[in-house]
Design a protein around this motif. Structure first.
Motif, PDB file in Angstrom:
ATOM      1  N   TRP A  46      -7.285  39.382  32.441  1.00 51.89           N
ATOM      2  CA  TRP A  46      -6.118  38.895  33.160  1.00 51.89           C
ATOM      3  C   TRP A  46      -6.460  37.620  33.929  1.00 51.89           C
ATOM      4  CZ3 TRP A  46      -1.666  41.346  32.059  1.00 51.89           C
ATOM      5  CH2 TRP A  46      -1.768  42.630  31.525  1.00 51.89           C
ATOM      6  N   MET A  47      -5.490  36.722  33.990  1.00 51.93           N
ATOM      7  CA  MET A  47      -5.594  35.563  34.868  1.00 51.93           C
ATOM      8  C   MET A  47      -4.889  35.910  36.175  1.00 51.93           C
ATOM      9  SD  MET A  47      -4.575  31.578  34.145  1.00 51.93           S
ATOM     10  CE  MET A  47      -5.824  31.439  32.863  1.00 51.93           C
ATOM     11  N   MET A  88      -1.337  37.620  32.740  1.00 53.56           N
ATOM     12  CA  MET A  88      -1.608  37.254  34.132  1.00 53.56           C
ATOM     13  C   MET A  88      -1.028  38.279  35.096  1.00 53.56           C
ATOM     14  SD  MET A  88       0.998  33.983  34.358  1.00 53.56           S
ATOM     15  CE  MET A  88       0.982  33.850  36.160  1.00 53.56           C
ATOM     16  N   MET A  89      -1.654  38.340  36.258  1.00 55.62           N
ATOM     17  CA  MET A  89      -1.178  39.166  37.357  1.00 55.62           C
ATOM     18  C   MET A  89      -0.890  38.263  38.555  1.00 55.62           C
ATOM     19  SD  MET A  89      -3.580  42.564  37.443  1.00 55.62           S
ATOM     20  CE  MET A  89      -3.563  43.760  36.118  1.00 55.62           C
ATOM     21  N   ASP A 116      -7.757  30.447  40.238  1.00 55.96           N
ATOM     22  CA  ASP A 116      -8.882  29.707  39.666  1.00 55.96           C
ATOM     23  C   ASP A 116      -8.696  29.472  38.173  1.00 55.96           C
ATOM     24  OD1 ASP A 116      -9.211  32.230  38.685  1.00 55.96           O
ATOM     25  OD2 ASP A 116     -11.194  32.561  39.540  1.00 55.96           O
ATOM     26  N   PHE A 117      -7.588  29.944  37.612  1.00 58.90           N
ATOM     27  CA  PHE A 117      -7.244  29.745  36.195  1.00 58.90           C
ATOM     28  C   PHE A 117      -8.363  30.247  35.271  1.00 58.90           C
ATOM     29  CE2 PHE A 117      -4.931  26.616  38.678  1.00 58.90           C
ATOM     30  CZ  PHE A 117      -3.639  26.822  38.247  1.00 58.90           C
ATOM     31  N   ARG A 118      -9.006  31.311  35.657  1.00 58.01           N
ATOM     32  CA  ARG A 118     -10.016  31.943  34.828  1.00 58.01           C
ATOM     33  C   ARG A 118      -9.538  33.332  34.407  1.00 58.01           C
ATOM     34  NH1 ARG A 118     -14.997  29.444  34.927  1.00 58.01           N
ATOM     35  NH2 ARG A 118     -15.290  27.830  36.525  1.00 58.01           N
ATOM     36  N   ILE A 119     -10.100  33.833  33.315  1.00 54.87           N
ATOM     37  CA  ILE A 119      -9.759  35.172  32.834  1.00 54.87           C
ATOM     38  C   ILE A 119     -10.787  36.147  33.365  1.00 54.87           C
ATOM     39  CG2 ILE A 119      -9.457  36.604  30.779  1.00 54.87           C
ATOM     40  CD1 ILE A 119      -8.685  34.072  29.254  1.00 54.87           C
ATOM     41  N   ASP A 120     -10.314  37.196  34.070  1.00 51.21           N
ATOM     42  CA  ASP A 120     -11.244  38.147  34.671  1.00 51.21           C
ATOM     43  C   ASP A 120     -11.799  39.102  33.600  1.00 51.21           C
ATOM     44  OD1 ASP A 120      -9.394  40.161  34.147  1.00 51.21           O
ATOM     45  OD2 ASP A 120      -8.652  40.278  36.195  1.00 51.21           O
ATOM     46  N   PRO A 121     -12.766  39.942  33.939  1.00 54.74           N
ATOM     47  CA  PRO A 121     -13.374  40.836  32.927  1.00 54.74           C
ATOM     48  C   PRO A 121     -12.388  41.752  32.221  1.00 54.74           C
ATOM     49  CG  PRO A 121     -14.737  40.755  34.898  1.00 54.74           C
ATOM     50  CD  PRO A 121     -13.473  40.028  35.231  1.00 54.74           C
TER      51      PRO A 121
END
Length: 427
Positions: A179-180, A129-130, A171-176
């Motif tokens: 990273w969350m 995460m960032m 949004d608690f999603r993992i980006d491309p």
């Protein structure tokens, strides 16, 4: 003061309270966080591999090498303050630097944790995460438009924390890039200690949420196994009254062994899931969140998305325990039935043995009578030969003499056999 008065672990236990201090940092800043876990048997992993992986990172940046027995490490690596912590099942890395990347959530900000270094980790990432920390602008209306550009609006949670001293969004999603993302807007007067604690709490919430949800996949696999065993258990319960008890008991013991094996395999994971869930919810409560406009709270997001997963784990564990109890009760009933049947068989066997003993007694009495007759016959015959000369000299007929001697001989033979039988029984 005499240190001999102290418990041997007193100093160690006090030092444990201070091994994981919260970071101290002021906005604007950004943080990169990683947590690695061995896919299997993480609690029994070789922890020296974790330290070696950390040492590889510190060597790249010329930082001091960590202690081989370390459970916590902190050092300055370039412009980042990096903290490493070893936990029961995972290790975590936190890198915090002042200032912000030129682009929002720029993957290059994670260059401190190089891709090849991550690939060589002893475990696999469970959290990446960032956290972007900015000062709250005077005009808060622009915050929403920025958040809409950074996150997926349909799952976006935005909420105040710590008495509205900071605004948190994710949004608690993992980006491309894997990273969350978390965005934090803090008041200008917020202290460095509180800012650091907000970052730490967010990292802990995401890590313990991810670790607790590992139990969900185990629960799904277990549920499939229980679905296969439950009809078999129900069929055996139906056969308990009229079916062959011993055959049913052997089948039941086979199912019980499978259930015990499943319980052993899942006990640690389900126990860890409960512990991680408790820690995650405790960290959520520590944030003291409040609603921002009409946006959903973190607690609301977790209630809709996270709580069902935890309820699934708990219900599956409860179902396993109930099936174990059912097999235990069924086994006790079958064993009781078998004992009753065997008691009846033993009773019949004893009755047959009594009957045979009675027959043997009657036969013995018959044989005893025949023995008296046989002995008497031979004794009278011998006596006749012995007394024949005396009878002739006395003028007594031999036949009369044998007739007179027969009752006496029979009586003596019967009395002798009785005394012999009594002596045998006495001995």
């Amino acid at each position: 003061m005499d240190r001999n008065l102290d418990h041997p672990l007193r100093t160690t236990l006090v030092n444990e309270l201070h091994t994981r201090p919260s970071p101290r940092v002021r906005a604007p800043c950004h943080a990169v966080y990683l947590a690695f876990k061995e896919p299997r048997e993480a609690a029994a992993r070789d922890r020296s591999l974790d330290v070696a992986h950390l040492a590889a990172l510190t060597h790249r940046h010329g930082a001091p090498r960590p202690d081989e027995e370390a459970g916590h490490y902190a050092a300055r690596l370039g412009r980042y303050d990096v903290t490493w912590e070893s936990h029961t099942e995972f290790v975590s890395y936190t890198a915090i630097a002042e200032g912000l990347p030129s682009r929002h959530f720029d993957p290059s900000a994670a260059a401190i944790f190089a891709a090849d270094w991550q690939t060589n980790a002893p475990g696999r990432r469970v959290t990446a995460m960032m956290v972007r920390v900015e000062q709250m602008p005077e005009d808060q209306s622009g915050v929403e438009s920025e958040l809409a550009g950074w996150f997926s609006v349909d799952s976006l949670a935005t909420f105040w924390v710590l008495d509205k001293s900071a605004l948190v969004a994710s949004d608690f999603r993992i980006d491309p890039d894997g990273w969350m993302r978390f965005a934090v807007f803090v008041r200008p007067d917020l202290g460095s200690g509180r800012t650091g604690r907000i970052i730490q709490r967010l990292c802990e919430i995401e890590t313990y949420r991810a670790m607790s949800m590992l139990g969900l996949e185990r629960a799904r696999m277990l549920s499939e196994r229980l679905n296969a065993l439950e009809p078999e258990l129900a069929a055996m319960a139906g056969e308990m009254e009229n079916g062959p008890a011993e055959t049913t008991l052997h089948r039941l013991l086979s199912v019980a062994a499978k259930l015990e094996s499943l319980a052993t395999q899942t006990a640690f994971r389900f126990g860890a899931t409960r512990a991680y869930e408790a820690i995650a919810m405790d960290r959520v409560r520590a944030l003291r969140e409040e609603r921002f406009k009409d946006r959903q709270l973190l607690g609301e997001f977790l209630t809709r998305r996270y709580d069902p997963a935890m309820r699934t784990v708990k219900s599956t564990e409860a179902r396993l325990n109930q099936m174990l109890e059912r097999t235990s009760r069924a086994g006790e009933l079958l064993r009781t039935r078998i004992e009753v049947e065997r008691s009846g068989q033993n009773q019949q066997l004893l009755e047959r043995m009594d009957h045979r003993a009675e027959l043997q007694l009657r036969l013995q009495h018959t044989v005893e009578g025949l023995s008296v007759v046989a002995i008497s016959y031979y004794a009278v015959g011998l006596l006749g030969y012995l007394l024949a000369p005396l009878a002739a000299s006395a003028g007594i007929d031999k036949t009369v003499l044998m007739a007179l001697a027969t009752p006496v001989v029979v009586g003596l033979a019967w009395l002798g056999l009785r005394r012999l039988k009594a002596a045998i029984h006495h001995s």
